[in-house]
Design an enzyme around this catalytic site. Structure first.
Site, PDB file in Angstrom:
ATOM      1  N   CYS A 195       3.205  27.592  30.720  1.00 44.45           N
ATOM      2  CA  CYS A 195       3.454  27.970  32.118  1.00 44.45           C
ATOM      3  C   CYS A 195       4.156  26.820  32.840  1.00 44.45           C
ATOM      4  O   CYS A 195       3.767  25.664  32.697  1.00 44.45           O
ATOM      5  CB  CYS A 195       2.132  28.309  32.801  1.00 44.45           C
TER       6      CYS A 195
ATOM      7  N   CYS B 252      -0.723  23.433  38.040  1.00 43.43           N
ATOM      8  CA  CYS B 252      -2.113  23.548  38.504  1.00 43.43           C
ATOM      9  C   CYS B 252      -2.985  22.569  37.688  1.00 43.43           C
ATOM     10  O   CYS B 252      -3.106  22.736  36.464  1.00 43.43           O
ATOM     11  CB  CYS B 252      -2.616  24.979  38.337  1.00 43.43           C
TER      12      CYS B 252
ATOM     13  N   CYS C  68      -5.460  23.555  34.880  1.00 43.48           N
ATOM     14  CA  CYS C  68      -5.165  24.637  33.940  1.00 43.48           C
ATOM     15  C   CYS C  68      -4.629  24.173  32.581  1.00 43.48           C
ATOM     16  O   CYS C  68      -3.590  23.510  32.501  1.00 43.48           O
ATOM     17  CB  CYS C  68      -4.173  25.611  34.568  1.00 43.48           C
TER      18      CYS C  68
ATOM     19  N   CYS D 233      -9.487  42.884  32.493  1.00 39.60           N
ATOM     20  CA  CYS D 233      -8.575  42.034  33.270  1.00 39.60           C
ATOM     21  C   CYS D 233      -7.629  41.306  32.328  1.00 39.60           C
ATOM     22  O   CYS D 233      -8.084  40.583  31.435  1.00 39.60           O
ATOM     23  CB  CYS D 233      -9.351  40.981  34.042  1.00 39.60           C
TER      24      CYS D 233
ATOM     25  N   CYS E 222      -7.215  45.344  35.820  1.00 41.12           N
ATOM     26  CA  CYS E 222      -6.866  44.217  36.689  1.00 41.12           C
ATOM     27  C   CYS E 222      -5.849  43.384  35.925  1.00 41.12           C
ATOM     28  O   CYS E 222      -5.977  43.232  34.709  1.00 41.12           O
ATOM     29  CB  CYS E 222      -8.111  43.389  36.985  1.00 41.12           C
TER      30      CYS E 222
ATOM     31  N   CYS F   6      -8.280  40.913  44.238  1.00 41.76           N
ATOM     32  CA  CYS F   6      -9.283  40.043  43.625  1.00 41.76           C
ATOM     33  C   CYS F   6      -8.814  38.624  43.904  1.00 41.76           C
ATOM     34  O   CYS F   6      -7.759  38.215  43.399  1.00 41.76           O
ATOM     35  CB  CYS F   6      -9.361  40.317  42.123  1.00 41.76           C
TER      36      CYS F   6
ATOM     37  N   ARG G  74     -17.966  37.264  42.229  1.00 38.52           N
ATOM     38  CA  ARG G  74     -18.098  37.098  40.771  1.00 38.52           C
ATOM     39  C   ARG G  74     -18.434  35.660  40.391  1.00 38.52           C
ATOM     40  O   ARG G  74     -17.725  34.725  40.760  1.00 38.52           O
ATOM     41  CB  ARG G  74     -16.809  37.537  40.057  1.00 38.52           C
TER      42      ARG G  74
HETATM   43  N1  SAM Z   1      -0.789  32.378  36.118  1.00 35.02           N
HETATM   44  C1  SAM Z   1      -1.450  33.213  37.028  1.00 35.02           C
HETATM   45  C2  SAM Z   1      -1.813  32.516  38.312  1.00 35.02           C
HETATM   46  O1  SAM Z   1      -2.146  31.338  38.283  1.00 35.02           O
HETATM   47  O2  SAM Z   1      -1.770  33.167  39.356  1.00 35.02           O
HETATM   48  C3  SAM Z   1      -2.677  33.894  36.452  1.00 35.02           C
HETATM   49  C4  SAM Z   1      -3.623  33.175  35.515  1.00 35.02           C
HETATM   50  S1  SAM Z   1      -4.529  31.818  36.150  1.00 35.02           S
HETATM   51  C5  SAM Z   1      -5.187  31.160  34.679  1.00 35.02           C
HETATM   52  C6  SAM Z   1      -5.859  32.559  37.060  1.00 35.02           C
HETATM   53  C7  SAM Z   1      -6.885  31.658  37.700  1.00 35.02           C
HETATM   54  O3  SAM Z   1      -7.750  31.115  36.714  1.00 35.02           O
HETATM   55  C8  SAM Z   1      -6.426  30.442  38.479  1.00 35.02           C
HETATM   56  O4  SAM Z   1      -5.975  30.748  39.764  1.00 35.02           O
HETATM   57  C9  SAM Z   1      -7.710  29.622  38.540  1.00 35.02           C
HETATM   58  O5  SAM Z   1      -8.458  29.938  39.689  1.00 35.02           O
HETATM   59  C10 SAM Z   1      -8.463  30.051  37.283  1.00 35.02           C
HETATM   60  N2  SAM Z   1      -8.559  28.931  36.321  1.00 35.02           N
HETATM   61  C11 SAM Z   1      -7.581  28.484  35.514  1.00 35.02           C
HETATM   62  N3  SAM Z   1      -7.994  27.426  34.782  1.00 35.02           N
HETATM   63  C12 SAM Z   1      -9.286  27.200  35.135  1.00 35.02           C
HETATM   64  C13 SAM Z   1     -10.259  26.246  34.731  1.00 35.02           C
HETATM   65  N4  SAM Z   1      -9.990  25.299  33.855  1.00 35.02           N
HETATM   66  N5  SAM Z   1     -11.491  26.308  35.293  1.00 35.02           N
HETATM   67  C14 SAM Z   1     -11.767  27.284  36.201  1.00 35.02           C
HETATM   68  N6  SAM Z   1     -10.885  28.194  36.618  1.00 35.02           N
HETATM   69  C15 SAM Z   1      -9.653  28.162  36.107  1.00 35.02           C
HETATM   70 FE1  SF4 Z   2       0.211  28.711  35.247  1.00 37.49          FE
HETATM   71 FE2  SF4 Z   2      -2.304  28.094  34.814  1.00 37.49          FE
HETATM   72 FE3  SF4 Z   2      -1.254  27.694  37.224  1.00 37.49          FE
HETATM   73 FE4  SF4 Z   2      -1.677  30.231  36.335  1.00 37.49          FE
HETATM   74  S1  SF4 Z   2      -3.226  28.682  36.783  1.00 37.49           S
HETATM   75  S2  SF4 Z   2       0.153  29.419  37.362  1.00 37.49           S
HETATM   76  S3  SF4 Z   2      -1.304  29.940  34.141  1.00 37.49           S
HETATM   77  S4  SF4 Z   2      -0.647  26.648  35.322  1.00 37.49           S
END
Ligand code: SAM
Ligand code: SF4
Ligand code: DTB
Length: 330
Positions: free
Chosen positions: A65, A69, A72, A109, A140, A200, A272
């Site tokens: 990606c 973030c 992530c 989801c 979802c 959500c 949740r």
């Molecule tokens: N890429 C898309 C986005 O960010 O909108 C969808 C997938 S992203 C993995 C969805 C959510 O997962 C993120 O907004 C975050 O809140 C949660 N998430 C991701 N990594 C995480 C982690 N290590 N611990 C807890 N929540 C996490």
């Molecule tokens: Fe990409 Fe992870 Fe951020 Fe979703 S949460 S936009 S998968 S880096």
């Protein structure tokens, strides 16, 4: 099309409460027993306290990606050990959805590691939504930022929920993500809401944020024109290679307080208890349910990390006398 969920456009109620900064901060300063009692009392006005909604997650497009973030493992910017896959094929997805339904999940989801999908990406995802819906499950997806047209396409495919999190307060947000703004997220939420897809939207506890930041995240969610139907509260899963791999631990009772305030601010939403349950004791989970959480991710995996095993969750439900909520689609 989803009969009930996608036909009636929800309008902000003129009686909807706007929460002030002070009101929400004050909830966090209440004695624990008073706060959790208030949350449980609120919960009982809107829900059966012994019922829990079960959603199963599947990563339909993993890794690489472009976003940054900091929590992530799927960001291409960090050195983590995650699979990189294109969008999975229909048979693979349907096999998992069938298994999720058989295990008792009512919602499936599907997550994709995109900043925002291209229109051709939606061409690949829409048959998955239609296929999963055809099995009698709620659907979802979480695909990143959406424009108006894309949200409408997903609504027309019969999508029930779109997950897009605010993650944290507007003030702390820039410390966690620099490649998209808070306003970008609010714009996507508006496009999803306007397309009559259920929202959500939640966030993460444990990013290094203050209690004030947690209060502001929840206030942002509750003060949306229509609060999200589903509010995932994630406890950070610390993944080796991400900038937050060594983030400070959150005291379990501070996590429970966040759940309680979410319940009080958004009384009719599903709250949740989301990522992070593998690092929680049964007692912390039980307290979270008592504080108003009434939904979980159910299934042995989240997106790239582990979730409690289905057998362990079923045992916990039995111990607590919790029953899974009924499927609305079959
Ligand atoms: N890429 C898309 C986005 O960010 O909108 C969808 C997938 S992203 C993995 C969805 C959510 O997962 C993120 O907004 C975050 O809140 C949660 N998430 C991701 N990594 C995480 C982690 N290590 N611990 C807890 N929540 C996490
Ligand atoms: Fe990409 Fe992870 Fe951020 Fe979703 S949460 S936009 S998968 S880096
Ligand atoms: C949400 O709020 N939490 C889920 C779901 N929405 C997509 C994702 C949790 C991801 C946890 C880390 C991982 O497994 O990669």
């Amino acid at each position: 099309m989803s009969a009930v969920l996608n036909t009636v456009k929800q309008k902000p109620s003129p009686l909807k409460k706007e929460w002030s900064r002070d009101e929400v901060q004050e909830l966090f300063t209440l004695p624990f027993n008073d706060l959790v009692f208030k949350a449980q009392t609120t919960h009982r006005e809107f829900f059966d306290p012994n019922e829990i909604q079960l959603s199963t997650l599947m990563n339909i497009k993993s890794g690489k990606c472009p976003e940054d973030c900091a929590y992530c493992p799927q960001s291409a910017r960090f050195n983590t050990d995650v699979d990189v896959t294109p969008v999975l094929d229909l048979d693979t997805v349907l096999a998992s959805a069938v298994a999720a339904k058989a295990a008792g999940a009512t919602r499936f989801c599907m997550g994709a590691a995109w900043r925002s999908p291209k229109d051709k990406d939606l061409d690949a995802v829409i048959p998955l939504i239609e296929g999963v819906r055809g099995l009698g499950l709620e659907t979802c997806v979480t695909l990143g930022m959406l424009n108006e047209m894309q949200a409408k396409r997903l609504a027309n495919a019969g999508l029930d929920y779109y997950n897009h999190n605010l993650d944290t307060s507007p003030e702390f947000y820039g410390k966690v993500i620099t490649t998209r703004t808070y306003q970008d997220r609010l714009d996507t939420l508006e496009n999803v809401r306007d397309a009559n897809i259920n929202v959500c939207c939640g966030g993460i506890v444990g990013l290094g944020e203050s209690v004030e930041d947690r209060a502001e995240l929840l206030r942002q969610l509750a003060n949306l024109p229509v609060p999200p139907e589903s509010v995932p509260i994630n406890l950070l899963v610390k993944v080796e290679g991400t900038p937050l791999a060594n983030a400070a631990e959150v005291h379990p009772l501070d996590f429970v307080k966040t759940i309680a305030v979410a319940r009080i601010l958004m009384p009719s939403s599903f709250v949740r208890l989301s990522a992070g349950r593998t690092n929680m004791t049964d007692e912390t989970q039980a307290l979270s349910f008592f504080a108003g959480a009434n939904s979980i991710f159910y299934g042995d995996e989240l997106l790239t990390t582990d979730n409690p095993l289905v057998a362990a969750d079923n045992k916990l439900f039995e111990t607590l006398g919790l029953k899974a909520s009924a499927n609305t689609h079959s």
